[in-house]
Structures are given as structure tokens and as C-alpha cells.
Write a protein that holds these residues in place. Structure first.
Motif, PDB file in Angstrom:
ATOM      1  N   ILE A 139       0.848  -1.204   0.000  1.00 53.37           N
ATOM      2  CA  ILE A 139       0.000   0.000   0.000  1.00 53.37           C
ATOM      3  C   ILE A 139       0.877   1.246   0.000  1.00 53.37           C
ATOM      4  CG2 ILE A 139      -1.653   1.323   1.379  1.00 53.37           C
ATOM      5  CD1 ILE A 139      -2.821  -1.347   2.305  1.00 53.37           C
ATOM      6  N   GLU A 140       1.903   1.254   0.842  1.00 51.89           N
ATOM      7  CA  GLU A 140       2.773   2.426   0.913  1.00 51.89           C
ATOM      8  C   GLU A 140       3.527   2.627  -0.397  1.00 51.89           C
ATOM      9  OE1 GLU A 140       5.134   1.725   4.347  1.00 51.89           O
ATOM     10  OE2 GLU A 140       3.551   2.336   5.749  1.00 51.89           O
ATOM     11  N   SER A 141       3.824   1.531  -1.085  1.00 47.46           N
ATOM     12  CA  SER A 141       4.526   1.665  -2.366  1.00 47.46           C
ATOM     13  C   SER A 141       3.631   2.270  -3.444  1.00 47.46           C
ATOM     14  CB  SER A 141       5.036   0.293  -2.817  1.00 47.46           C
ATOM     15  OG  SER A 141       3.951  -0.564  -3.175  1.00 47.46           O
ATOM     16  N   HIS A 167     -10.304   0.359   5.711  1.00 48.76           N
ATOM     17  CA  HIS A 167     -10.052   1.792   5.807  1.00 48.76           C
ATOM     18  C   HIS A 167     -10.791   2.359   7.020  1.00 48.76           C
ATOM     19  CE1 HIS A 167      -8.874   1.291   1.521  1.00 48.76           C
ATOM     20  NE2 HIS A 167      -8.073   2.332   1.795  1.00 48.76           N
ATOM     21  N   GLU A 193      -4.512   5.367   8.422  1.00 50.62           N
ATOM     22  CA  GLU A 193      -5.626   5.383   7.487  1.00 50.62           C
ATOM     23  C   GLU A 193      -6.390   4.064   7.449  1.00 50.62           C
ATOM     24  OE1 GLU A 193      -4.235   6.592   3.701  1.00 50.62           O
ATOM     25  OE2 GLU A 193      -3.199   8.372   4.470  1.00 50.62           O
ATOM     26  N   GLY A 220       1.696   4.875  -2.851  1.00 53.88           N
ATOM     27  CA  GLY A 220       1.395   6.246  -2.413  1.00 53.88           C
ATOM     28  C   GLY A 220       0.490   6.335  -1.219  1.00 53.88           C
ATOM     29  N   GLY A 221       0.327   5.286  -0.453  1.00 50.26           N
ATOM     30  CA  GLY A 221      -0.480   5.327   0.760  1.00 50.26           C
ATOM     31  C   GLY A 221      -1.862   4.761   0.569  1.00 50.26           C
ATOM     32  N   ASP A 222      -2.220   4.391  -0.638  1.00 54.67           N
ATOM     33  CA  ASP A 222      -3.498   3.730  -0.891  1.00 54.67           C
ATOM     34  C   ASP A 222      -3.310   2.817  -2.094  1.00 54.67           C
ATOM     35  OD1 ASP A 222      -6.068   2.971  -0.565  1.00 54.67           O
ATOM     36  OD2 ASP A 222      -6.968   4.948  -0.952  1.00 54.67           O
ATOM     37  N   PHE A 274      -1.617   0.780   8.553  1.00 54.76           N
ATOM     38  CA  PHE A 274      -0.841   1.489   7.525  1.00 54.76           C
ATOM     39  C   PHE A 274      -1.232   2.956   7.572  1.00 54.76           C
ATOM     40  CE2 PHE A 274      -4.657   0.162   5.177  1.00 54.76           C
ATOM     41  CZ  PHE A 274      -5.027   1.319   4.525  1.00 54.76           C
ATOM     42  N   GLY A 275      -0.361   3.806   7.080  1.00 59.43           N
ATOM     43  CA  GLY A 275      -0.547   5.252   7.113  1.00 59.43           C
ATOM     44  C   GLY A 275       0.497   5.899   7.986  1.00 59.43           C
ATOM     45  N   ALA A 276       0.458   7.212   8.054  1.00 56.28           N
ATOM     46  CA  ALA A 276       1.419   7.953   8.877  1.00 56.28           C
ATOM     47  C   ALA A 276       1.139   7.686  10.350  1.00 56.28           C
ATOM     48  CB  ALA A 276       1.316   9.449   8.575  1.00 56.28           C
TER      49      ALA A 276
END
Length: 587
Positions: free
Chosen positions: A72-74, A107, A209, A76-78, A202-204
Motif C-alpha cells: 500500500i505504501e509503495s 479503511h 488510514e 502512495g499510501g493507498d 498502515f498510514g502515517a
């Protein structure tokens, strides 16, 4: 006579049996403890292996979830549905991660962002919906899950609607770590068996998120963990008092209602504590019996029984042997007494010697041969017994004592016969070569030439040579027999003419004889033999004295302790018939 304890089980035998029994019990107990230790270690190894498999497998699933986070991070975060589908296909979860139901994306949304999320998803999938309704302020719908065909019922499920699902997801969000839920029932599991969800966020860090998650049906997870037929332990898992997995059922053909070993282990896993109840099954019991220690005990007890039986048989045989030895000893003592009485009578009544010899040869030799034969038969019967390690040495010693007494009786009988033959053989005149006679004695007695020397002016005598040879054999034989080895043996025979007679002497360098015994040694059955000296009948010097006196001569002894001994006697030299000479009475 035998003592009261002979022929019975003795105290030492009881001690040996008790000690042997103690060693048997010790060996049995030690073997049992060793087996218990080994079996206990096997259970602990199986227990630790099962726990390690659970922990390691969960760690492997965690790695797969973090791989989803990385995917997911690869992006762009979604991530889009096609991309997630491609990622899930690359994981090949059914082959590489047995027991997992699928892998999906959840989500996190608030009431303000939920409408935009729905529009976005329905733009791709018009039928997408979020369910069920709830009164929570946060929404956590399952957006994707692969494989979709077996998990379609879970798409759109809002995990915030139920406490266990929601609390684990929030814990994963707040801690940034992987978390699992408490026991739940998966919507896609038609059998409604216990399961749980596994989350990784996942997410910052300040704005999580969502989460990558995997649903598990516990019994499928454990089937993929390790097949039951490969394990000798069964286990159940409890989460907060709820049984989420159970192998302890009577339906299992290897179920052991009374397991040999069991243990409960608490395992902390991703925010939950699982209590794993492990128990051995019938296969473990069959493979880890205590038969070996039982065999040791039974074998030891059998050996104990054999030892006790052998001791009783030995005691019985010993009693019979002692009884027989007592009987033989009494018989020998009786014969010895008879011989002593007859010897005393013969000392004063020489005319009865022939009758005594007849009695000795017939009345003594026959029973002695019988006793010897019986003794040898007993020894043959007891040969295996003597070869055993538990043989009573006293039995063999008693039989050896009988043999010794038989030998002595034979020697006594022979000596008496020789004593009597003096009269019979007297007057047998043949030339006796003294040098040849001494050479023959050197060979018979195993002497070196320098050990036996002839001196004097006479080399041949022809008067009653049978008895003269017997006299020389006895005197020289005694010198050799009783030499103490203090110095090299030397025996000197001297023969000198003195008128119509010859003076003969036999001198040795042995231990000597005390003067107080100079008369005694010439009497029948008298001997100065000590315990460490060779066996003697006490007849040899009596034969010497009688032979010399039968030929009109005398024998004298010159000796002191430590200075050797010299026997001197005179013998006819002029051919006078021995039968014409007067017989002197023994002193």
C-alpha cells in the motif's frame, strides 16, 4: 564332626540375597526414574515444539500482513482493487500460508469522510455497501479481501460494529503494532466456528488510514499448523475463558482420558493471551511405556528366586557331603586306631607282622579304594556346582581332605607292607654296584651329579642287596625331601671295609635334627614333620633300622640343628647269609 550351622543357610548367604534384592530394586527404581526423565523430556519437547509452531506461524502471517502494508505504501499510501488483487495473487496465500482465510484492506473513516469513501468505492463497484449499522463514531469497513470468491460476505463489513473487532483495530491503530482480536465468528464461515482477525496498521504515525488484515478460522489455522497424526500431544486454546480450539474430544481415536503428561502454557500474542492446554495421547503412551523397568524388576526377582533355590540346594548338598565326610573320617579314625593298636602289638610280637600285613592289604585297601571311588563320583556329580560362582568352597575342601587322607592311608599301607617285606626279601644276594645305584637315585630324585657323591674303598656289595638298596633309598630320599634350601644340597655316601663288615654313612647339609629326637625318629609311625614340610608316614627310618638290625648291624645318628645330619650303619661284607644273623629287637 560338623557344627550346628553346617549344611544350613548361613548369615552371609542371607546378607548376599538381601544385597542382591536391594540392587535389583535400586536398578528398577533407577531405570524407572531414567525413563520418567526421558519421557518427561519428550513431552516437554513436544509441548515446546507445538507452542513454537503457533508463535512462529503467527509471526509468518504477521510478515505477510506487513508485506501488504508495504504494498500500500509503495502505491502512495493507498491501493486500488486491481493492484491489491495482483499483490494477493503474488502472495499465493493458500500454498505459502496454510490456515489463512484471506488477506484484505480495511479503511478507517469518521462520519465526515465516510460519504466520500462510499462514492469512491461505488464508482468502481456500484453495489458496494457498508454493514451493519452501529452507533460508533468511527467506521472501519472492509474494502478489499482476497480471494474474493470465498470471502465475498465480508466485503463492506464494518468491523467497528462489534467490540472484539473494534478494540483490536483501535489498538493496532494506536500502538502501530500488529494485533489480533478476541474470539469472533467470521461472517464468511458458514459453520460459525471460533475465529479471529489479525491487523497491521498502515498510514502515517499521526494519521493511520487503515489496516491490512487477515481473517482466521482457528481450526483451519491449526490444521495448517501441524497435522494431528504427526503429533503425540493434543491441545486446546482458550482466549479469555472462551475455548477457540479443542482437540481433547472422545471422537479422537487416540484420545487419552488419563494422559501421562499435561501442561497449561500462557502465550502472549499480539495483544491477547492464549492459554494452551497440552495433553499426551494414546500414541505417546504406547511409545513411552515403563515396560523396560518392569522387565528389569521381573528379571531381578527371577534371579533372586534362582539364587535362593541354589542356596537351599547348596546347603542340602553341603549337608550330605559333610555327613559323608564325617562318616569317612570316623571310618579312617577307626582304621587308624586299629593300625596304632596293631603297630604296638607288632613292636613286641614280630611274629604277628605277616598277619598284620594281610589285614592291612585286605581290610584297608578294599575300603580305601571304595572310599576313593565314592569321593571321585561325588566330585563328578558336583563338577557343575564347583564351576559356579556361588559354590561353597568348604564342600570342595572336605573332598580334598578325604583324598589327602586316602593318599596317606595308601602310603601307610605301602609302608607297612614294605616293613613286612624285610623278612620276606632278606637273604636275596646279588651284586649291588654302588656307583650305578647312586646314579639311578640321582636320576629318580632329579639331582645333579655334584649333589650326590660316593666316597670310600667299596664300590660293590652282594649281601641282601634288596634291603640294602631300600636303606640307601630311604636315607638319601629323606636328605633330599627335608633339605631346607638354606644352601645348595650336598649328600655324601661313604662305604669303607672294616673286617668282615662295611661301614656305610649318608651325610647331608640339611637343617639337622635336635638330639632329643635321635631315638624317636627310628620308631614306627614317628615323624618330626612340621606343617610346612612334605607328607611323611613315619615308617621309612623304621624300615631302615629294622633292615640294618636284621643283618646284625646298628645305625647311629650324628646331628645338631643347622649342621646337617650323618646316618652311619654297618652291613655284612663277607657274603654271610642274612638269614643266619640274629634279629635285634627294636629299641
Amino acid at each position: 564332626m560338623s557344627g550346628p550351622a553346617e549344611g544350613r543357610i548361613k548369615g552371609i548367604h542371607v546378607i548376599v540375597v538381601c544385597l542382591s534384592l536391594f540392587l535389583t530394586l535400586f536398578a528398577w527404581q533407577f531405570s524407572r526414574q531414567q525413563i520418567e526423565t526421558r519421557v518427561g523430556q519428550r513431552f516437554e519437547d513436544s509441548r515446546d515444539s507445538a507452542i513454537r509452531l503457533i508463535v512462529d506461524r503467527m509471526a509468518k502471517y504477521e510478515d505477510a500482513l506487513w508485506a501488504g502494508v508495504a504494498a500500500i505504501e509503495s502505491h502512495g499510501g493507498d491501493i486500488s482493487y486491481p493492484d491489491w488483487h495482483a499483490f494477493a495473487q503474488s502472495l499465493d496465500i493458500h500454498e505459502k500460508y496454510p490456515g489463512i482465510n484471506g488477506i484484505g484492506v480495511i479503511h478507517f473513516h469518521s462520519a465526515e469522510t465516510l460519504s466520500a469513501y462510499l462514492r469512491e468505492q461505488r464508482g468502481v463497484r456500484p453495489t458496494f455497501r457498508i454493514f451493519p449499522e452501529h452507533d460508533q463514531s468511527i467506521y472501519m469497513p472492509i474494502t478489499f479481501i482476497e480471494p474474493e470468491s470465498t470471502n465475498a460476505a465480508a466485503i463492506g463489513l464494518d468491523v467497528a460494529h462489534e467490540t472484539n473487532r473494534r478494540m483490536a483495530a483501535l489498538a493496532s491503530r494506536d500502538t502501530g503494532t500488529a494485533q489480533i482480536t478476541g474470539p469472533i465468528t467470521l461472517v464468511q464461515d458458514e459453520s460459525s466456528t471460533p475465529g479471529f482477525l489479525f491487523y497491521t496498521p498502515f498510514g502515517a504515525d499521526d494519521a493511520v488510514e487503515g489496516a491490512v488484515y487477515a481473517p482466521f478460522v482457528v481450526h483451519k489455522l491449526m490444521e495448517g499448523l501441524l497435522a494431528t497424526e504427526l503429533r503425540n500431544v493434543r491441545f486446546s486454546i482458550h482466549d479469555a475463558g472462551t475455548v477457540i480450539y479443542n482437540e481433547h474430544t472422545a471422537e479422537d481415536e487416540l484420545y487419552d482420558a488419563d494422559p501421562m503428561y499435561s501442561d497449561r502454557v500462557k502465550v502472549d500474542l499480539y495483544g491477547r493471551t492464549w492459554t494452551v492446554d497440552l495433553r499426551t495421547n494414546l500414541a505417546f503412551r504406547e511409545q513411552n511405556t515403563y515396560a523396560q523397568s518392569t522387565y528389569i524388576l521381573l528379571a531381578g526377582l527371577v534371579i533372586e528366586a534362582l539364587i535362593i533355590s541354589l542356596l537351599f540346594l547348596m546347603a542340602k548338598a553341603n549337608k550330605r557331603a559333610i555327613s559323608f565326610a564325617d562318616h569317612v573320617t570316623r571310618s579312617l579314625k577307626k582304621k587308624t586306631v586299629e593300625l596304632d593298636a596293631m603297630n604296638k602289638e607288632l613292636c613286641t610280637k614280630n611274629e604277628a607282622l605277616e598277619e598284620f600285613a594281610y589285614i592291612a592289604s585286605h581290610d584297608l585297601k578294599t575300603p580305601i579304594r571304595g572310599i576313593n571311588g565314592l569321593t571321585e563320583m561325588i566330585e563328578e556329580d558336583l563338577e557343575d556346582y564347583f564351576a559356579s560362582s556361588d559354590a561353597n568352597p568348604e564342600v570342595k575342601q572336605n573332598l580334598a581332605l578325604i583324598h589327602a587322607r586316602i593318599t596317606r592311608m595308601n602310603q601307610l599301607t605301602k609302608g607297612i607292607m614294605d616293613y613286612a617285606k624285610i623278612e620276606v626279601s632278606a637273604g636275596v644276594n646279588e651284586p649291588l654296584d654302588l656307583e650305578k645305584t647312586l646314579a639311578d637315585l640321582e636320576f629318580d630324585l632329579g639331582l645333579e651329579k655334584e649333589q650326590l657323591q660316593l666316597k670310600g674303598d667299596i664300590t660293590s656289595i652282594d649281601v641282601d642287596t634288596v634291603n640294602l638298596r631300600r636303606v640307601l633309598e630311604n636315607l638319601i630320599g629323606n636328605a633330599v625331601k627335608y633339605h631346607d634350601g638354606a644352601q645348595p644340597l650336598r649328600v655324601a655316601v661313604s662305604a669303607k671295609r672294616m673286617g668282615d663288615r662295611c661301614m656305610i654313612s649318608v651325610a647331608d647339609n640339611g637343617p639337622g635334627i635336635h638330639p632329643k629326637f635321635h631315638t624317636r625318629i627310628f620308631k614306627v609311625f614317628q615323624t618330626l614333620r612340621s606343617a610346612d614340610m612334605p607328607e611323611s608316614t613315619g615308617i621309612g627310618l623304621a624300615i631302615v633300622k629294622k633292615s640294618i638290625e636284621r643283618h646284625g648291624g646298628n645305625i647311629t645318628l650324628e646331628s645338631e640343628l643347622g649342621h646337617g645330619a650323618t646316618f652311619s650303619f654297618d652291613w655284612p661284607a663277607d657274603g654271610t647269609q642274612a638269614s643266619d644273623l640274629p634279629l635285634k629287637e627294636a629299641a
